[in-house]
Design an enzyme around this catalytic site. Structure first.
Site, PDB file in Angstrom:
ATOM      1  N   GLU A 126      -3.471 -19.907 -18.073  1.00  0.00           N
ATOM      2  CA  GLU A 126      -4.040 -20.677 -16.975  1.00  0.00           C
ATOM      3  C   GLU A 126      -5.051 -21.627 -17.593  1.00  0.00           C
ATOM      4  O   GLU A 126      -6.166 -21.231 -17.932  1.00  0.00           O
ATOM      5  CB  GLU A 126      -4.735 -19.785 -15.944  1.00  0.00           C
ATOM      6  N   ASP A 142       0.851  -1.187   0.000  1.00  0.00           N
ATOM      7  CA  ASP A 142       0.000   0.000   0.000  1.00  0.00           C
ATOM      8  C   ASP A 142       0.891   1.242   0.000  1.00  0.00           C
ATOM      9  O   ASP A 142       1.544   1.537   0.993  1.00  0.00           O
ATOM     10  CB  ASP A 142      -0.886  -0.056   1.256  1.00  0.00           C
ATOM     11  N   ASP A 191      -4.122   3.972   2.015  1.00  0.00           N
ATOM     12  CA  ASP A 191      -5.579   3.807   2.083  1.00  0.00           C
ATOM     13  C   ASP A 191      -5.982   2.362   2.401  1.00  0.00           C
ATOM     14  O   ASP A 191      -7.146   1.992   2.315  1.00  0.00           O
ATOM     15  CB  ASP A 191      -6.260   4.284   0.783  1.00  0.00           C
ATOM     16  N   ASP A 217      -6.191 -15.752 -18.224  1.00  0.00           N
ATOM     17  CA  ASP A 217      -7.033 -16.351 -17.193  1.00  0.00           C
ATOM     18  C   ASP A 217      -7.956 -17.431 -17.795  1.00  0.00           C
ATOM     19  O   ASP A 217      -8.510 -17.231 -18.887  1.00  0.00           O
ATOM     20  CB  ASP A 217      -7.889 -15.211 -16.595  1.00  0.00           C
ATOM     21  N   HIS A 235      -2.294 -16.984  -5.798  1.00  0.00           N
ATOM     22  CA  HIS A 235      -3.400 -16.318  -5.092  1.00  0.00           C
ATOM     23  C   HIS A 235      -4.646 -17.203  -5.033  1.00  0.00           C
ATOM     24  O   HIS A 235      -5.623 -16.832  -4.392  1.00  0.00           O
ATOM     25  CB  HIS A 235      -3.720 -14.992  -5.798  1.00  0.00           C
ATOM     26  N   ASP A 236      -4.640 -18.334  -5.744  1.00  0.00           N
ATOM     27  CA  ASP A 236      -5.798 -19.236  -5.739  1.00  0.00           C
ATOM     28  C   ASP A 236      -5.585 -20.460  -4.856  1.00  0.00           C
ATOM     29  O   ASP A 236      -6.459 -21.313  -4.765  1.00  0.00           O
ATOM     30  CB  ASP A 236      -6.077 -19.759  -7.163  1.00  0.00           C
TER      31      ASP A 236
HETATM   32  C1  GLC Z   1      -8.677 -17.665 -12.368  1.00  0.00           C
HETATM   33  C2  GLC Z   1      -8.112 -16.711 -11.342  1.00  0.00           C
HETATM   34  C3  GLC Z   1      -9.022 -16.734 -10.153  1.00  0.00           C
HETATM   35  C4  GLC Z   1     -10.400 -16.277 -10.591  1.00  0.00           C
HETATM   36  C5  GLC Z   1     -10.928 -17.123 -11.751  1.00  0.00           C
HETATM   37  C6  GLC Z   1     -12.113 -16.500 -12.420  1.00  0.00           C
HETATM   38  O1  GLC Z   1      -8.679 -18.972 -11.912  1.00  0.00           O
HETATM   39  O2  GLC Z   1      -6.806 -17.065 -11.025  1.00  0.00           O
HETATM   40  O3  GLC Z   1      -8.536 -15.939  -9.108  1.00  0.00           O
HETATM   41  O4  GLC Z   1     -11.298 -16.363  -9.519  1.00  0.00           O
HETATM   42  O5  GLC Z   1      -9.943 -17.266 -12.751  1.00  0.00           O
HETATM   43  O6  GLC Z   1     -11.741 -15.381 -13.177  1.00  0.00           O
END
Ligand code: GLC
Length: 534
Positions: free
Chosen positions: A249, A20, A24, A193, A310-311
């Site tokens: 992905e 940050d 904020d 994605d 992050h998933d």
């Molecule tokens: C991918 C992203 C994930 C998101 C999903 C839908 O898997 O990494 O964080 O929720 O796509 O967009």
């Protein structure tokens, strides 16, 4: 000359919680720019930025409402441009996460599409009179009824993430314009994605269920006919620009599916969930996947190496919360064959977090799981356990810079489930400690850069025995051997060859002649003497 990305190590930045910069409580571009020197010093070559476009952030930016704007929480277009310039100035490339599969329900395109059955953009999304049985990946039906025009629209994820209809050429054209815009801004490539979801089967047949009739098999809503041709078109469009990189992905742990998406004319690489999603700290499983990938991939295909994102749950938490194991896994990730992707915070051993208060949960996947569990008759406590399992908040806590904040968390207050000494062990404390995980990552990244056999080599062999994975990689006249002891016991092994120079260990091997003794969870990297014929 090999392409730059083949020798690069990437670093994923989950923007909202990384740094940050303006106080904020939300990470932003100013914050990321201020940490570029740290990243340079760490030794990474490329950054993957999670989505930064304008978004209501129902799914943290994976629900884009304007592809041409920077979300005001993250700064201005000027802040973005400064960041790109500063990153490039330090020799760091930047790839952007791009969501082509769906838009936010607040996107202008969807607002128009839903306004009337006759609107020219009606067909940009997927509308039907009746839903079929397809389930959303976040739980519940993938169809949402819309009162205005009395039809259902399709959403593979949250109802606020509406799937585009990629059978419509206008959608493709609109998205290619978006791609062009960001390439012209200097982005070095994209992380695409859920790219294998782009086409759904237009017969809309119901999906089958597994044998226990519990889990839906997503037979008709991903990896559909025509998807690979579309991937080739996207890759061709992006690769018109020299030197741009595409990582996909592909939502699957099945190597036979993953392998179809990368290589000549397709994506440069895809995420190898077959390796990265491994739940247990299990050398034999890991070895099997490394070998299977090596055997399945053609010569022009390179795997990726990652264990967190992050998933996902952070791997240090998955693998028993131990720093020696984190060092061992880091050694594998940064020396085996493949393009490494480090998730921010893994280099300082950040742990998973869980909540005892459902109101503090931010992740849509966790919240949806909670609501569905209550609907099925589960108690609040049971539903909370399920929600914590599904929630991806666990790996999205603020990066532990001193005083950093995000979503009401601060790195200066203890968090539930994370022992205070670990959570409060902020990054700055590790910087000066030569034995810290952070220092170990730096050493590994330096070695990887320095040795051609590490950043560009092929396997000469890849072995497994008795909880030990061993491999040798060679390139030009260099040969580097890596030995990884995944067991909690000391192990002695006989080396095939002589250690010439010990490059790195996370512990303290002892060696007599050709027999070395590895301590529990010890990793060693050494350079082998190459015999020169006389
Ligand atoms: C991918 C992203 C994930 C998101 C999903 C839908 O898997 O990494 O964080 O929720 O796509 O967009």
């Amino acid at each position: 000359m090999d392409k730059w990305w083949k020798q690069s190590t990437f670093y994923e930045i989950y923007i909202p919680s990384f740094m940050d910069g303006n106080g904020d409580g939300i990470g932003d571009f100013q914050g990321i720019t201020s940490k570029l020197d740290y990243l340079k010093e760490l030794g990474i070559d490329g950054i993957w930025l999670t989505p930064f476009y304008e978004s209501p952030k129902v799914d943290n930016g994976y629900d884009i409402s304007d592809y041409y704007k920077i979300d005001s929480d993250y700064g201005t277009m000027g802040d973005f441009e400064t960041f790109i310039q500063e990153a490039h100035h330090r020799g760091i490339r930047v790839i952007a996460d791009l969501v082509l599969n769906h838009t936010s329900s607040e996107h202008q395109w969807f607002q128009e599409s839903k306004s009337s059955r006759n609107h020219p953009k009606r067909d940009w999304y997927i509308w039907r009179d009746e839903p079929n049985n397809w389930e959303s990946f976040f739980g519940g039906s993938a169809w949402e009824y819309d009162k205005t025009t009395k039809q259902y629209y399709y959403h593979a994820f949250a109802r606020e993430q509406v799937d585009l209809n990629w059978h419509n050429p206008e959608v493709k054209k609109a998205m290619f314009d978006v791609i062009k815009f960001w390439l012209d801004k200097g982005i070095d490539g994209f992380r695409l994605d859920v790219i294998n979801f782009l086409k759904v089967n237009d017969s809309f047949l119901n999906n089958p269920f597994d044998e226990k009739k519990q889990e839906q098999i997503h037979l008709h809503d991903k990896d559909q006919e025509g998807i690979l041709l579309l991937i080739e078109e996207i890759a061709k469009f992006v690769h018109q620009y020299p030197d741009k990189f595409l990582v996909g992905e592909v939502g699957s742990e099945n190597l036979n599916i993953l392998k179809q998406y990368s290589g000549n004319n397709k994506l440069d690489v895809v995420f190898n969930f077959n390796i990265g999603s491994i739940e247990e700290f299990d050398a034999s499983q890991l070895y099997q996947q490394l070998v299977a990938t090596e055997e399945t991939y053609k010569e022009c295909q390179i795997p990726t190496l990652f264990f967190s994102s992050h998933d996902m749950s952070r791997h240090i938490s998955r693998f028993g919360n131990r720093e020696d194991r984190a060092k061992l896994v880091a050694t594998l990730m940064l020396t085996a064959k493949g393009i490494p992707f480090i998730y921010n915070g893994d280099e300082i051993g950040m742990r998973d977090w869980i909540t005892d208060d459902i109101n503090k949960m931010k992740d849509i996947q966790g919240i949806t799981a909670y609501k569905l569990a209550l609907k099925e008759g589960k108690s609040h406590d049971e539903a909370l356990i399920i929600a914590n399992e599904k929630s991806r908040d666990k790996s999205r806590t603020p990066m532990q810079w001193n005083g950093n904040t995000y979503a009401g968390f601060s790195t200066n207050e203890p968090w539930i489930n994370v022992p205070a000494e670990l959570h409060l062990a902020i990054m700055e404390d590790q910087q000066d400690d030569p034995n810290s995980l952070l220092s170990f990552y730096k050493k590994l990244l330096r070695l990887r850069k320095k040795h051609v056999a590490l950043h560009a080599g092929n396997y000469e062999y890849l072995h497994y025995k008795d909880d030990i994975i061993t491999f040798a990689k060679t390139k030009q006249s260099e040969k580097i051997v890596v030995v990884l002891n995944f067991s909690d016991e000391k192990k002695s092994i006989e080396l095939k060859s002589q250690i010439h120079i010990l490059l790195l260990t996370n512990k303290n091997i002892s060696k007599e002649e050709n027999v070395i003794t590895l301590l529990s969870n010890e990793a060693i990297i050494y350079k082998e003497k190459i015999r020169i014929c006389e």
